[in-house]
Design a protein around this motif. Structure first.
Motif, PDB file in Angstrom:
ATOM      1  N   SER A  44       0.847  -1.179   0.000  1.00  0.00           N
ATOM      2  CA  SER A  44       0.000   0.000   0.000  1.00  0.00           C
ATOM      3  C   SER A  44       0.889   1.238   0.000  1.00  0.00           C
ATOM      4  O   SER A  44       1.644   1.479   0.947  1.00  0.00           O
ATOM      5  CB  SER A  44      -0.895   0.013   1.249  1.00  0.00           C
ATOM      6  N   ARG A  45       0.829   2.000  -1.076  1.00  0.00           N
ATOM      7  CA  ARG A  45       1.678   3.189  -1.204  1.00  0.00           C
ATOM      8  C   ARG A  45       1.381   4.191  -0.100  1.00  0.00           C
ATOM      9  O   ARG A  45       2.291   4.755   0.513  1.00  0.00           O
ATOM     10  CB  ARG A  45       1.464   3.817  -2.582  1.00  0.00           C
ATOM     11  N   TRP A  46       0.103   4.434   0.165  1.00  0.00           N
ATOM     12  CA  TRP A  46      -0.249   5.445   1.156  1.00  0.00           C
ATOM     13  C   TRP A  46       0.097   4.988   2.566  1.00  0.00           C
ATOM     14  O   TRP A  46       0.535   5.797   3.388  1.00  0.00           O
ATOM     15  CB  TRP A  46      -1.739   5.791   1.039  1.00  0.00           C
ATOM     16  N   ARG A  47      -0.060   3.716   2.836  1.00  0.00           N
ATOM     17  CA  ARG A  47       0.323   3.215   4.155  1.00  0.00           C
ATOM     18  C   ARG A  47       1.826   3.332   4.342  1.00  0.00           C
ATOM     19  O   ARG A  47       2.315   3.658   5.426  1.00  0.00           O
ATOM     20  CB  ARG A  47      -0.141   1.762   4.335  1.00  0.00           C
ATOM     21  N   ARG A  48       2.562   3.113   3.260  1.00  0.00           N
ATOM     22  CA  ARG A  48       4.015   3.244   3.333  1.00  0.00           C
ATOM     23  C   ARG A  48       4.408   4.685   3.650  1.00  0.00           C
ATOM     24  O   ARG A  48       5.292   4.937   4.479  1.00  0.00           O
ATOM     25  CB  ARG A  48       4.649   2.807   2.018  1.00  0.00           C
ATOM     26  N   ILE A  49       3.765   5.644   2.999  1.00  0.00           N
ATOM     27  CA  ILE A  49       4.070   7.052   3.241  1.00  0.00           C
ATOM     28  C   ILE A  49       3.756   7.431   4.685  1.00  0.00           C
ATOM     29  O   ILE A  49       4.564   8.074   5.374  1.00  0.00           O
ATOM     30  CB  ILE A  49       3.283   7.952   2.262  1.00  0.00           C
ATOM     31  N   LEU A  50       2.581   7.023   5.161  1.00  0.00           N
ATOM     32  CA  LEU A  50       2.187   7.351   6.539  1.00  0.00           C
ATOM     33  C   LEU A  50       3.135   6.731   7.553  1.00  0.00           C
ATOM     34  O   LEU A  50       3.515   7.369   8.542  1.00  0.00           O
ATOM     35  CB  LEU A  50       0.751   6.877   6.795  1.00  0.00           C
ATOM     36  N   GLN A  51       3.531   5.487   7.303  1.00  0.00           N
ATOM     37  CA  GLN A  51       4.437   4.826   8.237  1.00  0.00           C
ATOM     38  C   GLN A  51       5.819   5.461   8.200  1.00  0.00           C
ATOM     39  O   GLN A  51       6.496   5.552   9.234  1.00  0.00           O
ATOM     40  CB  GLN A  51       4.494   3.332   7.935  1.00  0.00           C
ATOM     41  N   LYS A  52       6.258   5.906   7.051  1.00  0.00           N
ATOM     42  CA  LYS A  52       7.552   6.590   6.945  1.00  0.00           C
ATOM     43  C   LYS A  52       7.530   7.910   7.714  1.00  0.00           C
ATOM     44  O   LYS A  52       8.487   8.240   8.427  1.00  0.00           O
ATOM     45  CB  LYS A  52       7.914   6.825   5.481  1.00  0.00           C
ATOM     46  N   VAL A  53       6.459   8.659   7.568  1.00  0.00           N
ATOM     47  CA  VAL A  53       6.323   9.928   8.301  1.00  0.00           C
ATOM     48  C   VAL A  53       6.327   9.658   9.800  1.00  0.00           C
ATOM     49  O   VAL A  53       6.993  10.369  10.578  1.00  0.00           O
ATOM     50  CB  VAL A  53       5.036  10.661   7.887  1.00  0.00           C
ATOM     51  N   ASN A  54       5.580   8.629  10.209  1.00  0.00           N
ATOM     52  CA  ASN A  54       5.525   8.279  11.628  1.00  0.00           C
ATOM     53  C   ASN A  54       6.902   7.849  12.141  1.00  0.00           C
ATOM     54  O   ASN A  54       7.305   8.197  13.255  1.00  0.00           O
ATOM     55  CB  ASN A  54       4.507   7.151  11.834  1.00  0.00           C
ATOM     56  N   TYR A  55       7.631   7.102  11.316  1.00  0.00           N
ATOM     57  CA  TYR A  55       8.971   6.648  11.687  1.00  0.00           C
ATOM     58  C   TYR A  55       9.909   7.841  11.880  1.00  0.00           C
ATOM     59  O   TYR A  55      10.623   7.920  12.890  1.00  0.00           O
ATOM     60  CB  TYR A  55       9.502   5.711  10.612  1.00  0.00           C
ATOM     61  N   GLU A  56       9.900   8.763  10.933  1.00  0.00           N
ATOM     62  CA  GLU A  56      10.763   9.931  11.030  1.00  0.00           C
ATOM     63  C   GLU A  56      10.414  10.771  12.255  1.00  0.00           C
ATOM     64  O   GLU A  56      11.310  11.304  12.936  1.00  0.00           O
ATOM     65  CB  GLU A  56      10.646  10.787   9.759  1.00  0.00           C
ATOM     66  N   TRP A  57       9.126  10.885  12.540  1.00  0.00           N
ATOM     67  CA  TRP A  57       8.704  11.647  13.722  1.00  0.00           C
ATOM     68  C   TRP A  57       9.198  10.982  14.995  1.00  0.00           C
ATOM     69  O   TRP A  57       9.698  11.653  15.910  1.00  0.00           O
ATOM     70  CB  TRP A  57       7.182  11.785  13.748  1.00  0.00           C
ATOM     71  N   ASN A  58       9.116   9.673  15.057  1.00  0.00           N
ATOM     72  CA  ASN A  58       9.580   8.954  16.247  1.00  0.00           C
ATOM     73  C   ASN A  58      11.092   9.046  16.414  1.00  0.00           C
ATOM     74  O   ASN A  58      11.591   9.117  17.546  1.00  0.00           O
ATOM     75  CB  ASN A  58       9.134   7.494  16.190  1.00  0.00           C
ATOM     76  N   LEU A  59      11.843   9.029  15.303  1.00  0.00           N
ATOM     77  CA  LEU A  59      13.284   9.225  15.401  1.00  0.00           C
ATOM     78  C   LEU A  59      13.595  10.584  16.018  1.00  0.00           C
ATOM     79  O   LEU A  59      14.477  10.710  16.875  1.00  0.00           O
ATOM     80  CB  LEU A  59      13.936   9.127  14.021  1.00  0.00           C
ATOM     81  N   PHE A  60      12.875  11.604  15.576  1.00  0.00           N
ATOM     82  CA  PHE A  60      13.079  12.940  16.126  1.00  0.00           C
ATOM     83  C   PHE A  60      12.681  12.991  17.597  1.00  0.00           C
ATOM     84  O   PHE A  60      13.406  13.552  18.433  1.00  0.00           O
ATOM     85  CB  PHE A  60      12.259  13.964  15.328  1.00  0.00           C
ATOM     86  N   ARG A  61      11.557  12.387  17.917  1.00  0.00           N
ATOM     87  CA  ARG A  61      11.036  12.432  19.293  1.00  0.00           C
ATOM     88  C   ARG A  61      11.939  11.695  20.279  1.00  0.00           C
ATOM     89  O   ARG A  61      12.032  12.069  21.443  1.00  0.00           O
ATOM     90  CB  ARG A  61       9.624  11.822  19.298  1.00  0.00           C
ATOM     91  N   HIS A  62      12.611  10.643  19.785  1.00  0.00           N
ATOM     92  CA  HIS A  62      13.451   9.828  20.663  1.00  0.00           C
ATOM     93  C   HIS A  62      14.940  10.099  20.469  1.00  0.00           C
ATOM     94  O   HIS A  62      15.774   9.297  20.886  1.00  0.00           O
ATOM     95  CB  HIS A  62      13.160   8.346  20.416  1.00  0.00           C
ATOM     96  N   ARG A  63      15.276  11.212  19.839  1.00  0.00           N
ATOM     97  CA  ARG A  63      16.676  11.507  19.545  1.00  0.00           C
ATOM     98  C   ARG A  63      17.540  11.584  20.810  1.00  0.00           C
ATOM     99  O   ARG A  63      18.739  11.318  20.765  1.00  0.00           O
ATOM    100  CB  ARG A  63      16.784  12.801  18.749  1.00  0.00           C
ATOM    101  N   ASN A  64      16.923  11.929  21.942  1.00  0.00           N
ATOM    102  CA  ASN A  64      17.689  12.007  23.189  1.00  0.00           C
ATOM    103  C   ASN A  64      17.987  10.634  23.777  1.00  0.00           C
ATOM    104  O   ASN A  64      18.732  10.520  24.755  1.00  0.00           O
ATOM    105  CB  ASN A  64      16.927  12.844  24.222  1.00  0.00           C
ATOM    106  N   LYS A  65      17.422   9.583  23.168  1.00  0.00           N
ATOM    107  CA  LYS A  65      17.658   8.224  23.655  1.00  0.00           C
ATOM    108  C   LYS A  65      18.728   7.484  22.844  1.00  0.00           C
ATOM    109  O   LYS A  65      18.994   6.314  23.107  1.00  0.00           O
ATOM    110  CB  LYS A  65      16.347   7.421  23.640  1.00  0.00           C
TER     111      LYS A  65
END
Length: 251
Positions: A222-243
């Motif tokens: 699913s192209r759109w699911r892939r895009i949403l999951q990628k955005v979520n992944y990048e956001w989580n990397l940013f959110r957990h950067r202090n870890k």
């Protein structure tokens, strides 16, 4: 005190030539190893598969359904984690049977064994794209260890500590992503992951047979699911950067 350590090689019963190749490489480097029997996902019964895989969880966490090979590959690595825990190893070198080893691997084993055991997982190989390290420390000669938010894909070679193995077992089931992709979600498991340079484990041209059943690039997605999951992944990397873990000191 010397660490309690083993080399574990994942190998399918049908891949005798690969086991011989790995055995020859390790013998030349003076390293003993233990074979871990790989799981062929296509041979799992429906009952066995349903016990480790949930399609709904897969769909929620990954943009396409896993094939039998990916499920078997994941379970093969879990067997290695279980071995680390059952044998109470300080850490292990886990290799897939298509690995090509450089002589640097012996130096890395010695140097990793001298570090404080505050790390969980160390990537020793890379996928199609090498990821940049954020911070590095020279271990010896030209060998360095560092940290990064985005981990390399592929699980051809890695060090896993006792604590790391326990975390990976805890979060393994149900299998929802390919093992190399799942490790990139280190923040879900609170894994303290590091990478090295130069990579001492290279990927063989013939590729691993453990997940050869179907190339995941050809699986319906699913192209759109892939895009949403990628955005979520990048956001989580940013959110957990202090870890992102600091680089451990030598003991």
């Amino acid at each position: 005190m010397n660490p309690k350590f083993k080399v574990l090689v994942i190998n399918l019963d049908s891949s005798e030539d690969r086991l011989l190749s790995m055995g020859n490489q390790l013998a030349e480097l003076g390293l003993d190893f233990e074979r871990v029997v790989g799981v062929r996902g296509s041979e799992l019964s429906e009952e066995e598969k349903s016990a480790v895989y949930d399609r709904q969880v897969n769909t929620k966490k990954y943009y396409k359904l896993l094939n039998d090979g990916e499920i078997g590959c994941y379970l093969s690595h879990v067997r290695c984690y279980e071995k680390i825990v059952s044998d109470q190893l300080d850490f292990a070198l886990i290799l897939e049977d298509d690995a090509i080893l450089t002589t640097d691997i012996v130096k890395f084993i010695d140097q990793i064994g001298c570090l404080e055991r505050s790390w969980d997982y160390v990537k020793l190989s890379h996928g199609r794209k090498q990821k940049d390290m954020q911070n590095t420390t020279v271990l010896i000669d030209n060998l360095a260890i560092g940290n990064t938010a985005k981990l390399p894909s592929t699980t051809t070679g890695q060090f896993v500590s006792l604590n790391g193995a326990s975390k990976l077992i805890k979060h393994a089931l149900p299998v929802a992503r390919p093992i190399d992709i799942d490790i990139q979600y280190w923040f879900e498991k609170e894994l303290k992951c590091l990478v090295v340079r130069p990579f001492p484990v290279l990927n063989g041209d013939f590729g691993s047979e453990i997940n050869v059943v179907e190339d995941r690039r050809l699986t319906q997605k699913s192209r759109w699911r892939r895009i949403l999951q990628k955005v979520n992944y990048e956001w989580n990397l940013f959110r957990h950067r202090n870890k992102i873990p600091s680089i451990p000191n030598k003991r």
